[in-house]
Each structure stands twice: as C-alpha cells, then as structure tokens.
Motif scaffolding. Structure first.
Motif, PDB file in Angstrom:
ATOM      1  N   LEU A   1      10.510   9.460  -1.006  1.00 41.25           N
ATOM      2  CA  LEU A   1       9.035   9.657  -1.865  1.00 41.25           C
ATOM      3  C   LEU A   1       8.753  11.256  -1.563  1.00 41.25           C
ATOM      4  N   ARG A   2       9.312  11.756  -0.777  1.00 44.00           N
ATOM      5  CA  ARG A   2       8.919  13.431  -0.742  1.00 44.00           C
ATOM      6  C   ARG A   2       9.718  14.277  -1.604  1.00 44.00           C
ATOM      7  N   ARG A   3      11.085  13.708  -2.178  1.00 42.15           N
ATOM      8  CA  ARG A   3      11.829  14.108  -3.039  1.00 42.15           C
ATOM      9  C   ARG A   3      11.126  14.007  -4.386  1.00 42.15           C
ATOM     10  N   ARG A   4      10.636  12.808  -4.620  1.00 41.59           N
ATOM     11  CA  ARG A   4       9.752  12.699  -5.916  1.00 41.59           C
ATOM     12  C   ARG A   4       8.782  13.405  -6.028  1.00 41.59           C
ATOM     13  N   LEU A   5       7.921  13.387  -4.988  1.00 42.47           N
ATOM     14  CA  LEU A   5       6.613  14.357  -5.035  1.00 42.47           C
ATOM     15  C   LEU A   5       7.007  15.936  -5.072  1.00 42.47           C
ATOM     16  N   ARG A   6       8.120  16.360  -4.721  1.00 39.40           N
ATOM     17  CA  ARG A   6       8.438  17.649  -4.969  1.00 39.40           C
ATOM     18  C   ARG A   6       9.100  17.894  -6.547  1.00 39.40           C
ATOM     19  N   GLN A   7       9.643  16.877  -7.009  1.00 35.85           N
ATOM     20  CA  GLN A   7       9.960  16.822  -8.273  1.00 35.85           C
ATOM     21  C   GLN A   7       8.855  16.695  -9.354  1.00 35.85           C
ATOM     22  N   GLN A   8       7.421  16.438  -8.543  1.00 35.36           N
ATOM     23  CA  GLN A   8       6.456  15.868  -9.478  1.00 35.36           C
ATOM     24  C   GLN A   8       6.584  14.935 -10.416  1.00 35.36           C
ATOM     25  N   VAL A   9       7.088  13.968  -9.878  1.00 37.95           N
ATOM     26  CA  VAL A   9       7.553  12.809 -10.613  1.00 37.95           C
ATOM     27  C   VAL A   9       6.091  11.639 -10.550  1.00 37.95           C
ATOM     28  N   PRO A  10       5.507  11.218 -11.666  1.00 37.26           N
ATOM     29  CA  PRO A  10       4.358  10.493 -11.386  1.00 37.26           C
ATOM     30  C   PRO A  10       4.494   9.154 -10.825  1.00 37.26           C
ATOM     31  N   LEU A  11       3.619   8.953  -9.664  1.00 35.61           N
ATOM     32  CA  LEU A  11       3.993   7.700  -8.944  1.00 35.61           C
ATOM     33  C   LEU A  11       3.119   6.493  -9.475  1.00 35.61           C
ATOM     34  N   ARG A  12       2.371   6.694 -10.543  1.00 33.42           N
ATOM     35  CA  ARG A  12       1.798   5.442 -11.189  1.00 33.42           C
ATOM     36  C   ARG A  12       1.502   4.254 -10.352  1.00 33.42           C
ATOM     37  N   TRP A  13       0.235   4.687  -9.500  1.00 33.07           N
ATOM     38  CA  TRP A  13      -0.147   3.635  -8.675  1.00 33.07           C
ATOM     39  C   TRP A  13      -0.862   2.483  -9.212  1.00 33.07           C
ATOM     40  N   ARG A  14      -1.493   2.718 -10.387  1.00 28.49           N
ATOM     41  CA  ARG A  14      -1.944   1.519 -10.867  1.00 28.49           C
ATOM     42  C   ARG A  14      -1.095   0.505 -11.487  1.00 28.49           C
ATOM     43  N   TYR A  15       0.326   0.985 -11.859  1.00 30.23           N
ATOM     44  CA  TYR A  15       1.393   0.233 -12.409  1.00 30.23           C
ATOM     45  C   TYR A  15       1.946  -0.474 -11.241  1.00 30.23           C
ATOM     46  N   GLU A  16       1.928   0.151  -9.906  1.00 31.01           N
ATOM     47  CA  GLU A  16       2.694  -0.244  -8.718  1.00 31.01           C
ATOM     48  C   GLU A  16       1.665  -1.510  -8.233  1.00 31.01           C
ATOM     49  N   ILE A  17       0.134  -1.035  -8.116  1.00 29.66           N
ATOM     50  CA  ILE A  17      -0.494  -2.176  -7.597  1.00 29.66           C
ATOM     51  C   ILE A  17      -0.517  -3.461  -8.481  1.00 29.66           C
ATOM     52  N   GLY A  18      -0.530  -3.270  -9.799  1.00 28.36           N
ATOM     53  CA  GLY A  18      -0.411  -4.314 -10.588  1.00 28.36           C
ATOM     54  C   GLY A  18       0.587  -5.047 -10.442  1.00 28.36           C
TER      55      GLY A  18
ATOM     56  N   CYS B   1       0.584 -12.649  -6.816  1.00 27.31           N
ATOM     57  CA  CYS B   1      -0.684 -13.527  -6.452  1.00 27.31           C
ATOM     58  C   CYS B   1      -0.890 -14.539  -7.331  1.00 27.31           C
ATOM     59  N   GLU B   2      -0.372 -14.568  -8.557  1.00 29.59           N
ATOM     60  CA  GLU B   2      -0.400 -15.588  -9.561  1.00 29.59           C
ATOM     61  C   GLU B   2       0.212 -16.734  -9.203  1.00 29.59           C
ATOM     62  N   PHE B   3       1.531 -16.332  -9.017  1.00 33.77           N
ATOM     63  CA  PHE B   3       2.248 -17.666  -8.498  1.00 33.77           C
ATOM     64  C   PHE B   3       2.197 -18.153  -6.966  1.00 33.77           C
ATOM     65  N   ILE B   4       1.501 -17.327  -6.173  1.00 33.98           N
ATOM     66  CA  ILE B   4       0.988 -17.818  -5.155  1.00 33.98           C
ATOM     67  C   ILE B   4      -0.108 -18.824  -5.289  1.00 33.98           C
ATOM     68  N   ALA B   5      -0.825 -18.531  -6.089  1.00 33.65           N
ATOM     69  CA  ALA B   5      -1.939 -19.316  -6.474  1.00 33.65           C
ATOM     70  C   ALA B   5      -1.523 -20.624  -7.128  1.00 33.65           C
ATOM     71  N   TYR B   6      -0.443 -20.556  -7.764  1.00 31.97           N
ATOM     72  CA  TYR B   6       0.215 -21.927  -8.477  1.00 31.97           C
ATOM     73  C   TYR B   6       0.844 -22.700  -7.267  1.00 31.97           C
ATOM     74  N   PHE B   7       1.383 -22.032  -6.223  1.00 29.42           N
ATOM     75  CA  PHE B   7       1.997 -22.831  -5.124  1.00 29.42           C
ATOM     76  C   PHE B   7       0.719 -23.533  -4.289  1.00 29.42           C
ATOM     77  N   ILE B   8      -0.293 -22.789  -4.225  1.00 24.16           N
ATOM     78  CA  ILE B   8      -1.118 -23.390  -3.443  1.00 24.16           C
ATOM     79  C   ILE B   8      -1.960 -24.598  -4.146  1.00 24.16           C
ATOM     80  N   LEU B   9      -1.860 -24.362  -5.333  1.00 31.58           N
ATOM     81  CA  LEU B   9      -2.410 -25.449  -6.539  1.00 31.58           C
ATOM     82  C   LEU B   9      -1.612 -26.830  -6.191  1.00 31.58           C
ATOM     83  N   TYR B  10      -0.163 -26.421  -6.207  1.00 33.98           N
ATOM     84  CA  TYR B  10       0.871 -27.620  -6.073  1.00 33.98           C
ATOM     85  C   TYR B  10       0.669 -28.357  -4.956  1.00 33.98           C
ATOM     86  N   THR B  11       0.646 -27.442  -3.685  1.00 29.86           N
ATOM     87  CA  THR B  11       0.440 -28.195  -2.471  1.00 29.86           C
ATOM     88  C   THR B  11      -0.893 -28.970  -2.419  1.00 29.86           C
TER      89      THR B  11
END
Length: 258
Positions: free
Chosen positions: A150-167, A173-183
């Motif tokens: 991570l530090r190497r990517r920060l030094r190279q100024q590589v965009p982290l794209r937190w929105r993509y990561e969190i998404g 969670c969608e498939f977790i909801a499917y499993f709960i619905l199945y049970t």
C-alpha cells in the motif's frame, strides 16, 4: 476411343467448420479467422481472460490491505476469548516444564511418576493453541506485506478508488441475503423446493439463462438434495408448512427422504 469420365469440380461452398463467418459457441471457445491479421473472436469475457504464465502468480491487488486488517481483527478476537473458551484456565501441566521436556527427550532420567504426553495433548486448549501459533505470525506477516504494498502504491500516486473497493465488498452482501432467505424458506417450503428454487434463481442471477442452463440447474439441485438428504440423511426441519398441507402419506415420504 472412350472419353474419360468427367469429374465434378470441387464444391466452392465452404463447410461450416471452415467458414470464418460461422461460429458455434458450444464447439469452440474461440475462432481463428482466415486472415492472420484479423482479430480473434472469443467467447471468453474480458474480465475472465488470463495468461497461462500468470495462473499461479501471486499479486497484491485492490482490497488486500482491507482483507489483511479483517484477518488481524479475527485473530485478535480469537486471542481475547482463547483463555475463557478453550479451557486454558483449567489446564494441567507439569510443575517444572523444563525438567519434563528434558525427560521426554531422554536428556535426563525420570524421577518418580511422569505425566504422559498424550494426557497433555488431549486437553481442549491444545488444538486452538497450535492453530494460534500458526495464525498469529501468518496474519502479521501478511499485514506487513500488505502495508508495504500500500505504501508503494501511495508513493507512486496510484489511485485507490475507495468507492469501487467498498462497492465490491458490499456486492457480497447481496448473496448473503440470498443465503439468509434460503435458510428461512426451508421450514416453509422444505429442503427440496427451496433448493430447486434457489439453484435456478442463482443460475439466472449469475447470467446463465436459457433452457439448457435451467435444466443443468434443476439437475444439480436435485442431485444435491438426493445426496445430502436422501443418502447422507442430513437433518433438516421436520415441521414444514408445505408438507403439512399434503396428505399424510405424501407428507411422511417427503419429510423422510426430501
């Protein structure tokens, strides 16, 4: 003088297999065109293509540091509850551990009765303790490697794209909801109906549509039910609402085998 038999000229119509315009996705994954300079038509999506040389290549990609933090947190929880949940507080060990180890290794002669090694290994805290001896160094080394990456990517100024990561994490969670619905549906519809419906739905949800994939999903779901419920007799809820609406003989048969 006889005239030699006339042979018909070879047909100029190209066969489907040799025609570059013809393409059958069920026969081949890709089709090479007649012109070597033309592009290759492929059935493999772009995100699923890879080189054979990179098949076993380890790379730290997006989400590695987040996953490493989650693993450290999980191991920390295990360490917190280790003493109270594994019987560590009521452990039974020799009073002089160094002398005991020397006796077990044959360095010194035993004096009197010595506790058997098997009695120590059978205690409930031993297996979790050995697991933590492996997990703690592993997660710390992995966290160190993730942090350095991570530090190497920060030094190279590589965009982290937190929105993509969190998404990407939230998509699970969608498939977790499917499993709960199945049970939750098993006590209502039964293991057979719930598995068949969920198998068909997940197959369509992942993009495999058509009668062929529907038949494959149905066959796979039935095979799972027969294997785990009919053959292995895995326990499932007995009081099923759908089965209770059927005649007694049919309900008893379904509750026993499906």
């Amino acid at each position: 003088m006889t005239r030699p038999p006339r042979s018909d000229p070879p047909s100029t119509a190209a066969s489907p297999a040799s025609d570059p315009a013809h393409h059958d996705g069920d026969v081949a994954l890709f089709l090479l065109t007649a012109d070597p300079h033309d592009s290759i038509r492929t059935e493999t999506p772009i995100e699923r293509r890879f080189m054979a040389a990179d098949l076993f290549l380890f790379r730290r990609t997006r989400g590695d540091f987040t996953f490493s933090l989650l693993m450290v947190g999980m191991v920390a929880v295990l360490l917190v509850f280790f003493s109270s949940q594994t019987g560590w507080q009521a452990r039974k060990l020799p009073t002089d551990m160094l002398s005991y180890l020397a006796t077990q290794l044959g360095i010194i002669d035993p004096e009197g009765r010595v506790m058997r090694l098997g009695k120590i290994l059978k205690q409930g805290w031993v297996a979790p303790f050995l697991c933590l001896l492996i997990l703690v160094p592993a997660v710390l080394l992995n966290l160190n490697g993730s942090w350095r990456s991570l530090r190497r990517r920060l030094r190279q100024q590589v965009p982290l794209r937190w929105r993509y990561e969190i998404g990407q994490w939230l998509r699970a969670c969608e498939f977790i909801a499917y499993f709960i619905l199945y049970t939750l549906s098993v006590p209502i519809l039964g293991y057979l109906v719930s598995t068949v419906l969920m198998g068909g739905f997940l197959t369509a949800r992942l993009g495999y549509r058509g009668w062929r994939w529907a038949a494959i999903a149905l066959a796979s779901s039935l095979a799972i039910v027969v294997l785990f419920r009919s053959v292995l007799q895995i326990r499932t809820p007995v009081n099923i609402w759908l089965y209770n609406q059927m005649p007694d003989g049919v309900a008893l048969f379904l509750k026993t085998w499906f």
